[in-house]
Design a protein around this motif. Structure first.
Motif, mmCIF file in Angstrom:
data_model
loop_
_atom_site.group_PDB
_atom_site.id
_atom_site.type_symbol
_atom_site.label_atom_id
_atom_site.label_comp_id
_atom_site.label_asym_id
_atom_site.label_seq_id
_atom_site.Cartn_x
_atom_site.Cartn_y
_atom_site.Cartn_z
ATOM 1 N N HIS A 20 7.630 30.741 16.137
ATOM 2 C CA HIS A 20 6.476 29.858 16.036
ATOM 3 C C HIS A 20 5.921 29.629 17.433
ATOM 4 O O HIS A 20 6.635 29.770 18.434
ATOM 5 N N LEU A 21 4.653 29.276 17.518
ATOM 6 C CA LEU A 21 4.042 28.991 18.806
ATOM 7 C C LEU A 21 4.658 27.739 19.409
ATOM 8 O O LEU A 21 4.900 26.750 18.704
ATOM 9 N N PRO A 22 4.923 27.740 20.702
ATOM 10 C CA PRO A 22 5.492 26.546 21.329
ATOM 11 C C PRO A 22 4.442 25.447 21.484
ATOM 12 O O PRO A 22 3.244 25.715 21.557
ATOM 13 N N THR A 23 4.904 24.224 21.525
ATOM 14 C CA THR A 23 4.033 23.111 21.875
ATOM 15 C C THR A 23 4.090 22.922 23.389
ATOM 16 O O THR A 23 4.904 23.543 24.086
ATOM 17 N N THR A 24 3.231 22.072 23.915
ATOM 18 C CA THR A 24 3.204 21.809 25.348
ATOM 19 C C THR A 24 4.574 21.378 25.851
ATOM 20 O O THR A 24 5.224 20.520 25.247
ATOM 21 N N SER A 25 5.029 22.009 26.920
ATOM 22 C CA SER A 25 6.297 21.759 27.613
ATOM 23 C C SER A 25 7.520 22.276 26.858
ATOM 24 O O SER A 25 8.648 22.069 27.288
ATOM 25 N N ALA A 26 7.306 22.966 25.725
ATOM 26 C CA ALA A 26 8.444 23.493 24.978
ATOM 27 C C ALA A 26 9.027 24.719 25.683
ATOM 28 O O ALA A 26 8.418 25.302 26.582
ATOM 29 N N GLU A 98 3.466 34.954 14.821
ATOM 30 C CA GLU A 98 4.500 34.064 14.299
ATOM 31 C C GLU A 98 5.206 34.694 13.097
ATOM 32 O O GLU A 98 4.771 35.721 12.568
ATOM 33 N N THR A 104 -2.231 34.783 17.131
ATOM 34 C CA THR A 104 -3.034 33.984 18.040
ATOM 35 C C THR A 104 -3.293 34.837 19.273
ATOM 36 O O THR A 104 -2.360 35.392 19.851
#
Length: 298
Positions: A20-26, A98, A104
């Motif tokens: 899955h795409l990471p979120t900010t700071s992941a 993903e 994306t």
């Protein structure tokens, strides 16, 4: 037989598979990655080539690591850019895929999106049957040069697949393209985002009012629709498939439509075949099919 002229990019696709795409700071690990030949115009040209319709890929290739990769890959396929090498690096496209197959894009634009008048002056337009353009090159800083060229050859049928950038292209350029009466090819989100419509038929009719030519709308697993000024027609999918990734599905769809129409098929037949081809593309990794993977004939 005259050739289809394909104006657009050939790029290095860096395909990164991850859960899955990471979120900010992941902090995430990828599953795998690979680099392959891509770009809207190249993907379209590959389908036209597989259906054995004459074409010319009019696509600049820049310098640097990615330019070298693209140039070598094209050479291996017996292709070469007809333009001189620009003094600018080629960019690339990072394709994050993903687990469910949705992609994306994060793009680094370079020489592959820039076109100059003196290049178009070398074309022999009496040998061209139709023209394809997408939205990325029109959005870039030399987009007006492409539109100037299209207007100078307004008698030649035009296919316009603007993609998700349709809402970001300078509206005066879009209006000039629409005035050339192109067949427009886009998906549900792109159609509704541009027209403000909440239903496909409403959006297709609104777009037809601007172009006065057929509007083709892809709709994922439901197949596709087209509006010809009289009827809004559903073309069902050929079969359900497990989605591996959706990279290049739209490009393969419009490429197949153009190839089928060039062979004298009806719009319904062309779109039905394109639906089948798209199902093959999303069922495998990457944006294009090989000759062995194309199990459909027209």
């Amino acid at each position: 037989m005259k050739k289809i002229l394909l104006i657009g990019s050939t790029v290095a696709d860096i395909i990164i598979n991850l859960d899955h795409l990471p979120t900010t700071s992941a902090d995430v690990n990828i599953v795998s990655q690979e680099m392959s030949l891509g770009g809207c115009a190249y993907n379209v040209s590959n389908m036209i080539h597989l259906f054995e319709v004459p074409y010319r890929l009019f696509s600049p290739v820049g310098t640097g690591l990615y330019g070298d990769f693209v140039r070598n890959q094209l050479a291996a396929k017996g292709l070469a850019s007809p333009m001189p090498t620009p003094d600018q690096a080629n960019g690339c496209c990072y394709c994050f895929v993903e687990e469910g197959g949705e992609r994306t894009f994060v793009c680094d634009h370079g020489a592959e999106y820039l076109f100059y008048k003196e290049w178009f002056d070398t074309l022999k337009m009496e040998k061209v049957s139709s023209i394809y353009i997408c939205g990325l090159e029109i959005e870039d800083k030399t987009g007006g040069t492409i539109v100037d060229f299209l207007e100078a050859n307004s008698s030649i049928p035009l296919f316009f697949a603007p993609g998700p950038r349709i809402c970001f292209i300078e509206r005066t350029l879009v209006d000039r393209i629409f005035a050339l009466h192109p067949i427009v090819h886009l998906n549900e989100d792109e159609l509704c985002g541009f027209t403000g419509a909440t239903a496909l038929e409403e959006g297709a009719k609104a777009l037809y009012a601007l172009t006065e030519n057929m509007v083709i709308v892809t709709h994922g697993a439901e197949g596709a629709y087209y509006y010809d000024g009289d009827e809004f027609i559903h073309v069902p999918p050929v079969k359900a498939v497990k989605v591996v990734d959706t990279i290049g599905a739209g490009d393969s769809h419009i490429g197949t439509v153009m190839a089928c129409l060039a062979k004298g098929r009806t719009p319904y037949e062309a779109i039905k075949t394109a639906n089948a081809v798209s199902s093959l593309v999303v069922g495998k990794k990457g944006a294009t099919l090989s000759k062995d993977e194309l199990t459909i004939t027209i």
